[in-house]
Write a protein that holds these residues in place. Structure first.
Motif, PDB file in Angstrom:
ATOM      1  N   GLN A  18       0.839  -1.196   0.000  1.00  0.00           N
ATOM      2  CA  GLN A  18       0.000   0.000   0.000  1.00  0.00           C
ATOM      3  C   GLN A  18       0.877   1.251   0.000  1.00  0.00           C
ATOM      4  N   GLN A  19       1.960   1.219   0.784  1.00  0.00           N
ATOM      5  CA  GLN A  19       2.885   2.346   0.812  1.00  0.00           C
ATOM      6  C   GLN A  19       3.550   2.542  -0.553  1.00  0.00           C
ATOM      7  N   ALA A  20       3.886   1.450  -1.226  1.00  0.00           N
ATOM      8  CA  ALA A  20       4.477   1.534  -2.569  1.00  0.00           C
ATOM      9  C   ALA A  20       3.481   2.146  -3.550  1.00  0.00           C
ATOM     10  N   THR A  21       2.219   1.809  -3.396  1.00  0.00           N
ATOM     11  CA  THR A  21       1.173   2.351  -4.265  1.00  0.00           C
ATOM     12  C   THR A  21       1.026   3.851  -4.055  1.00  0.00           C
ATOM     13  N   ILE A  22       1.058   4.272  -2.810  1.00  0.00           N
ATOM     14  CA  ILE A  22       1.000   5.710  -2.508  1.00  0.00           C
ATOM     15  C   ILE A  22       2.214   6.417  -3.105  1.00  0.00           C
ATOM     16  N   ALA A  23       3.394   5.841  -2.949  1.00  0.00           N
ATOM     17  CA  ALA A  23       4.609   6.439  -3.524  1.00  0.00           C
ATOM     18  C   ALA A  23       4.496   6.545  -5.045  1.00  0.00           C
ATOM     19  N   MET A  24       3.947   5.510  -5.683  1.00  0.00           N
ATOM     20  CA  MET A  24       3.755   5.546  -7.137  1.00  0.00           C
ATOM     21  C   MET A  24       2.801   6.676  -7.518  1.00  0.00           C
ATOM     22  N   GLY A  25       1.708   6.806  -6.798  1.00  0.00           N
ATOM     23  CA  GLY A  25       0.749   7.873  -7.079  1.00  0.00           C
ATOM     24  C   GLY A  25       1.345   9.251  -6.905  1.00  0.00           C
ATOM     25  N   GLN A  26       2.131   9.423  -5.855  1.00  0.00           N
ATOM     26  CA  GLN A  26       2.793  10.710  -5.625  1.00  0.00           C
ATOM     27  C   GLN A  26       3.781  11.016  -6.739  1.00  0.00           C
ATOM     28  N   TRP A  27       4.551  10.012  -7.156  1.00  0.00           N
ATOM     29  CA  TRP A  27       5.519  10.193  -8.244  1.00  0.00           C
ATOM     30  C   TRP A  27       4.810  10.601  -9.528  1.00  0.00           C
ATOM     31  N   ILE A  28       3.741   9.907  -9.867  1.00  0.00           N
ATOM     32  CA  ILE A  28       2.992  10.227 -11.090  1.00  0.00           C
ATOM     33  C   ILE A  28       2.508  11.671 -11.058  1.00  0.00           C
ATOM     34  N   ALA A  29       1.912  12.080  -9.944  1.00  0.00           N
ATOM     35  CA  ALA A  29       1.386  13.447  -9.841  1.00  0.00           C
ATOM     36  C   ALA A  29       2.508  14.482  -9.834  1.00  0.00           C
ATOM     37  N   GLN A  30       3.555  14.236  -9.061  1.00  0.00           N
ATOM     38  CA  GLN A  30       4.650  15.207  -8.962  1.00  0.00           C
ATOM     39  C   GLN A  30       5.361  15.405 -10.294  1.00  0.00           C
ATOM     40  N   LYS A  31       5.445  14.359 -11.089  1.00  0.00           N
ATOM     41  CA  LYS A  31       6.096  14.460 -12.401  1.00  0.00           C
ATOM     42  C   LYS A  31       5.137  14.969 -13.474  1.00  0.00           C
ATOM     43  N   GLN A  32       3.895  15.261 -13.078  1.00  0.00           N
ATOM     44  CA  GLN A  32       2.844  15.750 -13.969  1.00  0.00           C
ATOM     45  C   GLN A  32       2.517  14.753 -15.076  1.00  0.00           C
ATOM     46  N   HIS A  33       2.650  13.469 -14.744  1.00  0.00           N
ATOM     47  CA  HIS A  33       2.208  12.413 -15.642  1.00  0.00           C
ATOM     48  C   HIS A  33       0.708  12.210 -15.446  1.00  0.00           C
ATOM     49  N   THR A  34       0.110  11.454 -16.328  1.00  0.00           N
ATOM     50  CA  THR A  34      -1.292  11.068 -16.199  1.00  0.00           C
ATOM     51  C   THR A  34      -1.353   9.581 -15.907  1.00  0.00           C
TER      52      THR A  34
END
Length: 186
Positions: A18-34
């Motif tokens: 779950q923590q890895a999933t949150i980190a992935m979501g944060q990375w996607i948003a911070q990098k302005q990916h979709t």
């Protein structure tokens, strides 16, 4: 960049996923990916979408009609596509992708990432495939692919077109440097 992520409709029973999933979501948003994903509101899928959205990112969900009766659809997606079948869902997820990443998940997650990786070998997927290998989750699969190389069923070059990592800098570099494999000829 559109990041297609395959992951479970379950949360699993280990908090680090779950923590890895949150980190992935944060990375996607911070990098302005979709984020492009399966459109669900539950499990790692819902957690991922919620994380991207809560950090100001964009989310495209793709949900087959028959699954709507089994799992809640994420109505907060930036864009939601309802399709007729799993085949149509997977085709649209790949069509929108610039990279394909599998978080920990079950048989469906495994089937989806294995399919897009195998399609790369026959020229039907030009995008990098990455297995987010939190705490060695995908180590048994990596060993199987290495066994395929050892026994002559997969080339070393083809194996190198698949990344097993939980390091975002390494993932970014892999995506930036990726060249699709040459078409396999018999």
């Amino acid at each position: 960049m559109h990041i297609t992520v395959y992951c479970g409709a379950s949360l699993g029973n280990q908090p680090e996923y779950q923590q890895a999933t949150i980190a992935m979501g944060q990375w996607i948003a911070q990098k302005q990916h979709t984020l492009v994903y399966g459109g669900g509101k539950i499990g790692l899928m819902g957690l991922l979408a919620d994380t991207v959205l809560s950090h100001g990112g964009r989310v495209i969900g793709i949900m087959p009609t028959f699954l709507q009766a089994r799992e809640p659809i994420h109505t907060g997606c930036t864009e939601l596509m309802v399709v007729d079948s799993m085949a149509e869902r997977k085709a649209n997820m790949l069509k929108l992708a610039d990279a394909c990443i599998a978080l920990p998940g079950g048989a469906g997650t495994l089937e989806e990432i294995a399919e897009v990786y195998s399609w790369a070998r026959i020229g039907k997927n030009p995008h990098p495939c990455i297995l987010f290998n939190k705490n060695g989750f995908y180590d048994p699969l990596k060993a199987l692919y290495q066994r395929m190389v050892e026994t002559g069923f997969l080339t070393e070059d083809a194996f190198q077109k698949l990344l097993f990592s939980e390091d975002f800098a390494e993932i970014e570099q892999f995506i930036a440097d990726y060249q699709p494999p040459e078409f396999r000829h018999y």
